[in-house]
Scaffold this motif. Structure first.
Motif, short mmCIF file in Angstrom:
data_model
loop_
_atom_site.label_atom_id
_atom_site.label_comp_id
_atom_site.label_asym_id
_atom_site.label_seq_id
_atom_site.Cartn_x
_atom_site.Cartn_y
_atom_site.Cartn_z
N ALA A 152 -35.51 26.31 -5.23
CA ALA A 152 -34.31 26.59 -4.42
C ALA A 152 -34.37 26.08 -2.99
CB ALA A 152 -33.96 28.07 -4.42
N ALA A 153 -35.35 25.23 -2.67
CA ALA A 153 -35.33 24.54 -1.37
C ALA A 153 -34.24 23.46 -1.44
CB ALA A 153 -36.68 23.92 -1.06
N ALA A 154 -33.54 23.24 -0.32
CA ALA A 154 -32.39 22.34 -0.39
C ALA A 154 -32.26 21.48 0.86
CB ALA A 154 -31.11 23.14 -0.60
N GLY A 155 -31.62 20.32 0.66
CA GLY A 155 -31.30 19.43 1.76
C GLY A 155 -32.43 18.49 2.14
N MET A 156 -32.14 17.66 3.12
CA MET A 156 -33.11 16.65 3.56
C MET A 156 -34.40 17.28 4.07
SD MET A 156 -32.23 13.38 5.95
CE MET A 156 -32.00 14.24 7.51
N TRP A 157 -34.28 18.47 4.68
CA TRP A 157 -35.46 19.14 5.25
C TRP A 157 -36.01 20.22 4.35
CZ3 TRP A 157 -37.75 17.28 9.62
CH2 TRP A 157 -37.01 16.36 10.37
N GLN A 158 -35.42 20.40 3.17
CA GLN A 158 -35.91 21.32 2.14
C GLN A 158 -36.16 22.74 2.67
OE1 GLN A 158 -36.71 20.48 -1.64
NE2 GLN A 158 -34.82 19.71 -0.68
N PHE A 159 -35.14 23.29 3.27
CA PHE A 159 -35.20 24.69 3.71
C PHE A 159 -35.08 25.63 2.52
CE2 PHE A 159 -34.09 23.26 8.04
CZ PHE A 159 -34.82 24.17 8.81
N MET A 160 -35.90 26.68 2.51
CA MET A 160 -35.67 27.80 1.60
C MET A 160 -34.56 28.65 2.19
SD MET A 160 -37.67 27.49 -1.00
CE MET A 160 -37.86 29.13 -1.73
N PRO A 161 -33.79 29.36 1.34
CA PRO A 161 -32.63 30.11 1.85
C PRO A 161 -32.98 31.10 2.96
CG PRO A 161 -32.55 29.97 -0.54
CD PRO A 161 -33.87 29.39 -0.13
N ALA A 162 -34.03 31.89 2.79
CA ALA A 162 -34.35 32.92 3.78
C ALA A 162 -34.70 32.32 5.13
CB ALA A 162 -35.50 33.79 3.28
N THR A 163 -35.49 31.24 5.12
CA THR A 163 -35.85 30.57 6.38
C THR A 163 -34.63 29.93 7.00
OG1 THR A 163 -38.05 30.09 5.48
CG2 THR A 163 -37.38 28.86 7.44
N ALA A 164 -33.80 29.29 6.19
CA ALA A 164 -32.63 28.58 6.70
C ALA A 164 -31.67 29.52 7.42
CB ALA A 164 -31.91 27.88 5.55
N ARG A 165 -31.54 30.74 6.93
CA ARG A 165 -30.56 31.67 7.53
C ARG A 165 -30.90 32.03 8.97
NH1 ARG A 165 -30.82 34.03 2.13
NH2 ARG A 165 -28.96 33.35 1.00
N GLN A 166 -32.13 31.76 9.41
CA GLN A 166 -32.49 31.99 10.81
C GLN A 166 -31.89 30.91 11.72
OE1 GLN A 166 -36.81 32.79 11.33
NE2 GLN A 166 -36.91 32.77 9.10
N TYR A 167 -31.50 29.78 11.13
CA TYR A 167 -31.07 28.63 11.94
C TYR A 167 -29.70 28.08 11.59
CZ TYR A 167 -36.06 28.75 12.92
OH TYR A 167 -37.32 29.16 13.29
N MET A 168 -29.10 28.53 10.48
CA MET A 168 -27.83 27.95 10.03
C MET A 168 -27.16 28.89 9.05
SD MET A 168 -29.60 25.02 7.65
CE MET A 168 -31.00 24.90 8.78
#
Length: 258
Positions: A152-168
């Motif tokens: 479930a890592a996604a995008g060019m930078w392969q963010f996991m959902p929980a980590t991504a929610r801190q920044y976007m």
């Protein structure tokens, strides 16, 4: 380790791979060619058979066998330095791994990177971060903004959902991980935070894969922030092959890209 990843990124395609020792990456037992149009199950079956052959050969060599060797046994023996003791082969039998090649994917990433490089460099400069970080998407996604991993890592930078929610924003309506501009800014902020937490770039980059908190625990457990010592000696539960090799694969990508 860096030389191993340079080989993976430049010498074998996604229809090939290395059967190798997962600790001593200078030990490559075989180059496996996989049928380009075979099903995933068929390819996995061939990989399993190849790793089993090598494992069986290591067990034989671990018991002291040195004559009347099979083709596989001779190849495995030759992969190690002369006079390698039987115990080393016996231990290595539990460390046989397959690494799929990436040369075609890496080349595609080099082509794609031209679309995003100037933006990434601009963001890195604005945040006073090393320009070398521009190559990290080679390791993560081959610069593919639509990349989506099985975990479930996604995008060019392969963010996991929980980590991504801190920044976007990541919810059932919008997933900004797939926006290469927003995700780049998020990745830069994450890397800056990792560096502030860990104090060195090798640890900050490894923390991109393993988590900055995990790298702090590693330094505390071993009493050092030397990435080479940590990679060799740290036995954290989640510190597996990918985490141990993340910084080496980054350095390999940096050398190839430059």
């Amino acid at each position: 380790a860096v030389q191993f990843w340079i080989k993976v990124y430049t010498q074998v395609s996604t229809n090939q791979g290395y059967v190798h020792d997962d600790e001593n990456l200078s030990v490559i037992y075989d180059v496996l060619d996989l049928p380009p149009y075979a099903s995933r199950a068929d390819r996995e079956s061939q990989v399993t058979a190849a790793t089993k052959r090598v494992t069986s050969a290591l067990h034989s060599l671990g018991k002291g066998k040195r004559s009347n060797l099979s083709t596989t046994e001779a190849k495995v023996l030759a992969a190690w330095p002369a006079e390698t003791p039987a115990r080393t082969f016996a231990l290595a039998a539990g460390r046989v791994r397959f690494q799929l090649g990436q040369s075609d994917r890496f080349r595609e990433g080099l082509v794609r990177s031209g679309q995003w490089r100037s933006h990434i460099l601009r963001v890195l400069a604005d945040m006073d971060l090393p320009r070398e970080l521009v190559v990290l998407p080679h390791v993560e996604s081959s610069f593919n903004p639509s990349a989506y991993s099985k975990v479930a890592a996604a995008g060019m930078w392969q963010f996991m959902p929980a980590t991504a929610r801190q920044y976007m924003r990541v919810d059932h309506v919008v997933d900004e991980r797939m926006d290469p501009f927003i995700a780049t800014e998020g990745a830069a902020r994450l890397l800056k935070a990792n560096y502030k937490t860990t104090g060195t770039w090798p640890l900050a980059l490894t923390g991109y894969n393993h988590g900055a908190g995990g790298m702090v625990r590693a330094t505390e457990a071993l009493g050092t922030n030397d990435i080479a010592v940590i990679v060799q000696k740290y036995e954290g539960k989640a510190f597996g092959f990918a985490s141990r090799n993340f910084y080496a694969s980054f350095l390999a990508a940096l050398e190839i890209d430059s």
